[in-house]
Design a protein around this motif. Structure first.
Motif: not given
Length: 91
Positions: A67-72
């Motif tokens: 999820e981290i890349p999508f959060f950014f």
């Protein structure tokens, strides 16, 4: 991917609402209020993007690492536009 586009679109709607609120409070003659409303948006959007990530992890079953890349992506695209508005109107 379509969900990401929808969430980014929601971010731009929130940005427009924040800028409209700043314009309504101070009018077009006070660019400092418009700049401040862009910064308020960034804080609100950080929380909103975090909630979106939390839903992805807790409800959709994705890992934080996934999820981290999508959060950014979700956070940065509208936030960069807000920073451009802030830079343009800061006094």
């Amino acid at each position: 991917m379509l969900h990401t586009v929808k969430v980014i679109g929601l971010g731009f709607v929130l940005l427009a609402l924040c800028l409209l609120a700043g314009r309504t409070m101070g009018g077009a003659g006070q660019p400092a209020l418009l700049a401040r409303s862009a910064l308020v948006f960034i804080a609100l959007w950080f929380v909103g993007a975090g909630i979106n990530m939390w839903v992805g992890v807790s409800k959709a079953g994705y890992s934080v690492k996934e999820e981290i890349p999508f959060f950014f992506i979700v956070f940065l695209i509208p936030a960069v536009v807000a920073l451009i508005y802030w830079w343009r109107w800061k006094t």
